[in-house]
Each structure stands twice: as C-alpha cells, then as structure tokens.
Write a protein that holds these residues in place. Structure first.
Motif, PDB file in Angstrom:
ATOM      1  N   ALA A 139      -9.804  -0.139  -6.208  1.00  0.00           N
ATOM      2  CA  ALA A 139      -9.570  -1.518  -5.760  1.00  0.00           C
ATOM      3  C   ALA A 139      -8.969  -2.349  -6.889  1.00  0.00           C
ATOM      4  N   ARG A 140      -9.438  -2.143  -8.115  1.00  0.00           N
ATOM      5  CA  ARG A 140      -8.883  -2.882  -9.263  1.00  0.00           C
ATOM      6  C   ARG A 140      -7.404  -2.531  -9.462  1.00  0.00           C
ATOM      7  N   ALA A 141      -7.062  -1.230  -9.356  1.00  0.00           N
ATOM      8  CA  ALA A 141      -5.673  -0.810  -9.510  1.00  0.00           C
ATOM      9  C   ALA A 141      -4.796  -1.366  -8.382  1.00  0.00           C
ATOM     10  N   LEU A 142      -5.312  -1.363  -7.146  1.00  0.00           N
ATOM     11  CA  LEU A 142      -4.549  -1.923  -6.027  1.00  0.00           C
ATOM     12  C   LEU A 142      -4.334  -3.418  -6.217  1.00  0.00           C
ATOM     13  N   ALA A 143      -5.387  -4.130  -6.613  1.00  0.00           N
ATOM     14  CA  ALA A 143      -5.254  -5.581  -6.846  1.00  0.00           C
ATOM     15  C   ALA A 143      -4.221  -5.842  -7.928  1.00  0.00           C
ATOM     16  N   LYS A 144      -4.259  -5.068  -8.988  1.00  0.00           N
ATOM     17  CA  LYS A 144      -3.296  -5.246 -10.080  1.00  0.00           C
ATOM     18  C   LYS A 144      -1.863  -5.016  -9.587  1.00  0.00           C
ATOM     19  N   SER A 145      -1.681  -4.012  -8.734  1.00  0.00           N
ATOM     20  CA  SER A 145      -0.326  -3.740  -8.214  1.00  0.00           C
ATOM     21  C   SER A 145       0.134  -4.840  -7.266  1.00  0.00           C
ATOM     22  N   LEU A 146      -0.788  -5.452  -6.515  1.00  0.00           N
ATOM     23  CA  LEU A 146      -0.441  -6.542  -5.608  1.00  0.00           C
ATOM     24  C   LEU A 146      -0.090  -7.805  -6.372  1.00  0.00           C
ATOM     25  N   ILE A 193       0.837  -1.204   0.000  1.00  0.00           N
ATOM     26  CA  ILE A 193       0.000   0.000   0.000  1.00  0.00           C
ATOM     27  C   ILE A 193       0.871   1.252   0.000  1.00  0.00           C
ATOM     28  N   ALA A 194       1.967   1.226   0.741  1.00  0.00           N
ATOM     29  CA  ALA A 194       2.876   2.380   0.735  1.00  0.00           C
ATOM     30  C   ALA A 194       3.397   2.647  -0.678  1.00  0.00           C
ATOM     31  N   HIS A 195       3.800   1.593  -1.374  1.00  0.00           N
ATOM     32  CA  HIS A 195       4.278   1.730  -2.753  1.00  0.00           C
ATOM     33  C   HIS A 195       3.147   2.228  -3.668  1.00  0.00           C
ATOM     34  N   PHE A 196       1.954   1.668  -3.484  1.00  0.00           N
ATOM     35  CA  PHE A 196       0.793   2.066  -4.286  1.00  0.00           C
ATOM     36  C   PHE A 196       0.468   3.545  -4.073  1.00  0.00           C
ATOM     37  N   ARG A 197       0.512   3.995  -2.818  1.00  0.00           N
ATOM     38  CA  ARG A 197       0.196   5.401  -2.507  1.00  0.00           C
ATOM     39  C   ARG A 197       1.251   6.349  -3.077  1.00  0.00           C
ATOM     40  N   GLU A 198       2.510   5.912  -3.155  1.00  0.00           N
ATOM     41  CA  GLU A 198       3.542   6.731  -3.801  1.00  0.00           C
ATOM     42  C   GLU A 198       3.220   6.910  -5.278  1.00  0.00           C
ATOM     43  N   ARG A 199       2.765   5.830  -5.881  1.00  0.00           N
ATOM     44  CA  ARG A 199       2.452   5.856  -7.314  1.00  0.00           C
ATOM     45  C   ARG A 199       1.141   6.586  -7.605  1.00  0.00           C
ATOM     46  N   TYR A 200       0.150   6.427  -6.723  1.00  0.00           N
ATOM     47  CA  TYR A 200      -1.169   7.049  -6.880  1.00  0.00           C
ATOM     48  C   TYR A 200      -1.521   7.820  -5.611  1.00  0.00           C
ATOM     49  N   PRO A 201      -0.914   8.984  -5.397  1.00  0.00           N
ATOM     50  CA  PRO A 201      -1.134   9.711  -4.141  1.00  0.00           C
ATOM     51  C   PRO A 201      -2.576  10.153  -3.927  1.00  0.00           C
ATOM     52  N   GLN A 202      -3.341  10.260  -4.986  1.00  0.00           N
ATOM     53  CA  GLN A 202      -4.729  10.684  -4.865  1.00  0.00           C
ATOM     54  C   GLN A 202      -5.665   9.534  -4.466  1.00  0.00           C
ATOM     55  N   ALA A 203      -5.175   8.310  -4.499  1.00  0.00           N
ATOM     56  CA  ALA A 203      -6.015   7.150  -4.193  1.00  0.00           C
ATOM     57  C   ALA A 203      -6.364   7.108  -2.716  1.00  0.00           C
ATOM     58  N   ASN A 204      -7.605   6.817  -2.446  1.00  0.00           N
ATOM     59  CA  ASN A 204      -8.084   6.696  -1.069  1.00  0.00           C
ATOM     60  C   ASN A 204      -8.126   5.204  -0.724  1.00  0.00           C
ATOM     61  N   VAL A 205      -7.163   4.756   0.077  1.00  0.00           N
ATOM     62  CA  VAL A 205      -7.073   3.354   0.469  1.00  0.00           C
ATOM     63  C   VAL A 205      -7.175   3.270   1.985  1.00  0.00           C
ATOM     64  N   ALA A 206      -8.084   2.435   2.446  1.00  0.00           N
ATOM     65  CA  ALA A 206      -8.225   2.188   3.880  1.00  0.00           C
ATOM     66  C   ALA A 206      -7.947   0.710   4.126  1.00  0.00           C
TER      67      ALA A 206
END
Length: 195
Positions: free
Chosen positions: A186-193, A15-28
């Motif tokens: 969620a789709r973008a996060l799943a793809k990054s995982l 999630i830290a890596h994902f948030r660096e790449r997509y800072p506007q994404a709201n992930v809880a």
C-alpha cells in the motif's frame, strides 16, 4: 477502495502501471459510493481510499489531493448558448438525473439545486454511466465529474451547460487510516500515485 469515477479515471490506469512495475504485488480494488468507501477505511477493510473529502468522523489522514470538478451536462440537441439565467430557466424545467443515496455527487447536486432555488423533477440512477446515457437520450440534465463526462463531451453525445454555481471543485483525496500504518504494498502504491 474508491468511488466509481476515481476508480475508472484515476486508479485503474495507475494500478495497471504499478502492476507492470511490480508484477508480484497483490492489489485489489473495490468500488463503492462515498459512504461505503469511507466506512471500509473506518473498519480497516481497506488500506487506501480515493474519494472526495473524508467525513469528519472518519479517522483518516489525507496523503494527497487531485483535481476533480463537477459540471452540469445536458443533451446537445437542447443546448443553449445564452447566459446563465437562460440556462437556469431551462434547467429548472428539466428532470435532474441523480446518483444513488450515499453518493457524494448526489449530495453536491442536492446542494446545488437548493442553492439555485429551483424545485425540478428528479430521477435517481445508480451510476455515472446511467446518468450519462440518460442525458444522451434526452431524459434530463445532471451534475457529474468532468473526468467521467469528458469522453461523452468530446464525441458530442452530451454538452456542458453554463449553470450558475458550476463547475464545483471537489478534489479527489487519497487517504489512509490515521491509526494504522500502511503495508509495504500500500505504501508503494500510494507513492506511485502521488508521483
């Protein structure tokens, strides 16, 4: 949502890596035991779950799986380098430190104890951290994810034990609700995982 070990060892860095790449994404991220995370998916309270195998009654589709092994651990001061029968004899007289009800690791430990044919004293603790610390203090032995135990093993605070039936393969599963499409985030996060 995720079980504790998956959250701490797999999801938080991702999630830290994902948030660096997509800072506007709201992930809880919400952490719970096996029962609560799968119920969150069932009731549409989560887009994604990372935990062990989904229960048959949960409407889940597995998007990916990853390695997770449960290992027996004990204090280094009492470690023995004998064969499995020596370790089993020793472990049958030790207190087994268990996770809380609803934990997949608790279920795996109870199954292992039954398969070993032993009836040890048990103590229920509420987290991997509590189990690790209790093992370090010499309060007993436990079954825990190697991902969670690795830092304690590498610094010599606990030792992996040669217990028959271990390690136990219990892969992580990344899952979504089978009847609900994923949101774009969620789709973008799943793809990054999944990578």
């Amino acid at each position: 949502v995720a079980v504790a070990t998956a959250a701490e060892r797999v999801l938080l860095p991702a999630i830290a890596h994902f948030r660096e790449r997509y800072p506007q994404a709201n992930v809880a991220l919400r952490v719970g035991n096996r029962t609560t995370v799968w119920e969150a998916l069932r009731h549409h309270e989560a887009d994604l779950v990372m935990a062990g195998r989904p229960p048959a009654a949960i409407p889940a589709v597995v998007l990916a799986s990853g390695e997770n092994r449960l290992v027996a651990i004990g204090p280094p001061s009492g470690s023995r380098r004998g064969d499995n029968s020596d370790a089993l004899e020793y472990m049958s007289h030790k207190t087994w430190l268990l996770r809380e009800p609803g934990s997949g690791t608790l279920e795996a430990t109870q199954t292992l104890i039954a398969d070993l044919g032993i009836d040890p004293t048990t103590m229920i603790l509420g987290s991997n951290s509590a189990v690790l610390y209790a093992v370090e203090l010499g309060l007993g032995v436990g079954l825990i994810s190697l991902d969670a135990a690795a830092p304690s093993i590498s610094r010599g605070a606990v030792t992996m034990w040669p217990c028959p039936g271990t390690p136990i393969d219990r892969p992580w599963h990344l899952a979504a609700h089978s009847a609900r499409p994923l949101s774009p985030t969620a789709r973008a996060l799943a793809k990054s995982l999944i990578g």
